[in-house]
Design an enzyme around this catalytic site. Structure first.
Site, short mmCIF file in Angstrom:
data_model
loop_
_atom_site.label_atom_id
_atom_site.label_comp_id
_atom_site.label_asym_id
_atom_site.label_seq_id
_atom_site.Cartn_x
_atom_site.Cartn_y
_atom_site.Cartn_z
N ASP A 84 8.07 6.35 7.33
CA ASP A 84 7.57 6.66 5.98
C ASP A 84 6.50 7.74 5.97
O ASP A 84 5.71 7.87 6.90
CB ASP A 84 7.00 5.37 5.38
CG ASP A 84 6.90 5.43 3.86
OD1 ASP A 84 7.80 6.00 3.23
OD2 ASP A 84 5.92 4.89 3.32
N HIS A 85 6.48 8.52 4.88
CA HIS A 85 5.47 9.56 4.63
C HIS A 85 5.28 10.45 5.85
O HIS A 85 4.15 10.68 6.32
CB HIS A 85 4.15 8.92 4.21
CG HIS A 85 4.13 8.52 2.77
ND1 HIS A 85 4.17 9.43 1.73
CD2 HIS A 85 4.11 7.29 2.18
CE1 HIS A 85 4.16 8.79 0.58
NE2 HIS A 85 4.14 7.49 0.82
N HIS A 183 -0.99 4.95 -4.81
CA HIS A 183 -1.15 4.30 -3.51
C HIS A 183 -2.51 3.62 -3.40
O HIS A 183 -3.47 4.02 -4.07
CB HIS A 183 -1.04 5.33 -2.38
CG HIS A 183 0.32 5.96 -2.24
ND1 HIS A 183 0.65 7.14 -2.84
CD2 HIS A 183 1.43 5.56 -1.57
CE1 HIS A 183 1.90 7.46 -2.54
NE2 HIS A 183 2.40 6.52 -1.78
N GLY A 212 3.42 2.95 -4.22
CA GLY A 212 2.22 2.36 -4.79
C GLY A 212 2.46 1.09 -5.57
O GLY A 212 1.72 0.77 -6.50
N SER A 214 1.94 -1.95 -4.81
CA SER A 214 0.93 -3.00 -4.65
C SER A 214 0.06 -3.14 -5.89
O SER A 214 -0.44 -4.22 -6.18
CB SER A 214 0.05 -2.72 -3.44
OG SER A 214 0.78 -2.83 -2.25
N ASN A 233 8.21 0.22 -2.81
CA ASN A 233 7.36 0.27 -1.62
C ASN A 233 6.09 -0.55 -1.81
O ASN A 233 5.38 -0.39 -2.81
CB ASN A 233 6.97 1.71 -1.31
CG ASN A 233 8.09 2.51 -0.70
OD1 ASN A 233 9.26 2.12 -0.74
ND2 ASN A 233 7.75 3.64 -0.12
N VAL A 234 5.76 -1.37 -0.82
CA VAL A 234 4.58 -2.24 -0.87
C VAL A 234 3.84 -2.14 0.46
O VAL A 234 4.43 -2.35 1.52
CB VAL A 234 4.98 -3.71 -1.12
CG1 VAL A 234 3.75 -4.61 -1.15
CG2 VAL A 234 5.78 -3.85 -2.41
N THR A 236 -0.41 -1.95 0.57
CA THR A 236 -1.79 -2.44 0.43
C THR A 236 -1.85 -3.93 0.11
O THR A 236 -2.77 -4.63 0.56
CB THR A 236 -2.52 -1.64 -0.66
OG1 THR A 236 -2.51 -0.26 -0.29
CG2 THR A 236 -3.95 -2.10 -0.82
#
Length: 282
Positions: A84-85, A183, A212, A214, A233-234, A236
């Site tokens: 990721d990223h 994020h 982001g 979370s 996407n999760v 934090t």
């Protein structure tokens, strides 16, 4: 169970009108918690390792990737491995050898034309090596090292026409879009633009990704999936649960030194969080 490709899980979710959650892996405990939570929910999931997590592990991808893959293969539910990223081309090109079926190549800091150029090159390499490639268009704020970003500021959101052109010109397999999340949020207060999600869904021929998540409340996630978001996407939220459980244990056990005593409740807190997010996927 053998590793399943991210593309396969995302395609199945999109065809069935539901979401597929992707959870960030930093430590072995993260990977174990994701697998445990997915088994508890009886749902597939994606284990994703970010470039920042690789930097945390001394810049070495192999150890953390091998650990996550081993956990995934031992799971009783389908799990995929995603890088990721990724901003580094060198890291991108390690993905295939390390067992990743997908990569999110992140050129979002670049201007539009340069973003298109380098992302198209990453996609071409990825497809040569059977790697499913995700990219980002728009400004999903809150990334490490970046200043805070108002997710509702003018110019931040992803434009549907630009998104359609971007997908056409890069050939990406999925697109992360800016629709109101950010994020690294530790409170679940984000309000998403569901009308924009619908317009992006209609404009873009590939699955949409929500970064982001979370910071997004349960009802907003359910509505986002119903509006057209597929990969959720999760990250934090897992760290918040883990750190809270560790703090609580250490506050009550001030003389303990065995890390297993506090890692276990931290891992369990993450597993509970994973199961909770998976219940929102539909």
């Amino acid at each position: 169970m053998p590793l399943v490709s991210t593309g396969e899980l995302v395609s199945a979710a999109q065809a069935e009108g539901r979401g597929i959650a992707a959870f960030n892996v930093i430590t072995l405990e993260h990977a174990e918690a994701i697998a445990a939570g997915a088994e508890r929910a009886g749902a597939p999931a994606i284990l994703q390792i970010s470039e920042n997590a690789v930097k945390f592990h001394g810049g070495r991808l192999s150890p953390v990737a091998a650990a996550a893959a081993a956990v995934a293969r031992a799971s009783g539910v389908p799990l995929a491995l995603h890088l990721d990223h990724v901003e580094s081309v060198a890291l991108l090109r390690q993905a295939h050898a390390e067992g990743f079926g997908s990569v999110m190549f992140d050129a979002s800091k670049l201007g539009y034309e340069e973003n298109v150029r380098v992302t198209a090159e990453a996609v071409a390499w990825g497809h040569e090596h059977d790697i499913w490639v995700e990219a980002e268009l728009g400004k999903v704020g809150g990334k490490e090292g970046e200043p805070p970003l108002d997710a509702h500021a003018p110019g931040v959101r992803t434009d549907p026409a630009e998104a359609a052109a971007y997908v056409r010109d890069t050939g990406v397999d999925a697109l992360a879009v800016a629709v109101g999340s950010s994020h690294a949020m530790t409170e679940r207060t984000a309000a998403l633009d569901h009308e924009l999600i619908g317009r992006l869904r209609d404009a873009v021929p590939v699955p949409l990704v929500l970064h982001g998540s979370s910071g997004v409340p349960d009802d907003e996630i359910r509505r986002a999936v119903a509006s057209g978001m597929v990969k959720i996407n999760v990250g934090t939220a897992l760290n918040t649960a883990f750190t809270g459980a560790v703090r609580a244990y250490l506050a009550e056990n001030t003389t303990g030194v065995d890390p297993r005593k506090y890692l276990a409740p931290g891992r369990e807190a993450m597993a509970t969080t994973v199961a909770g997010f998976l219940a929102l996927m539909g």
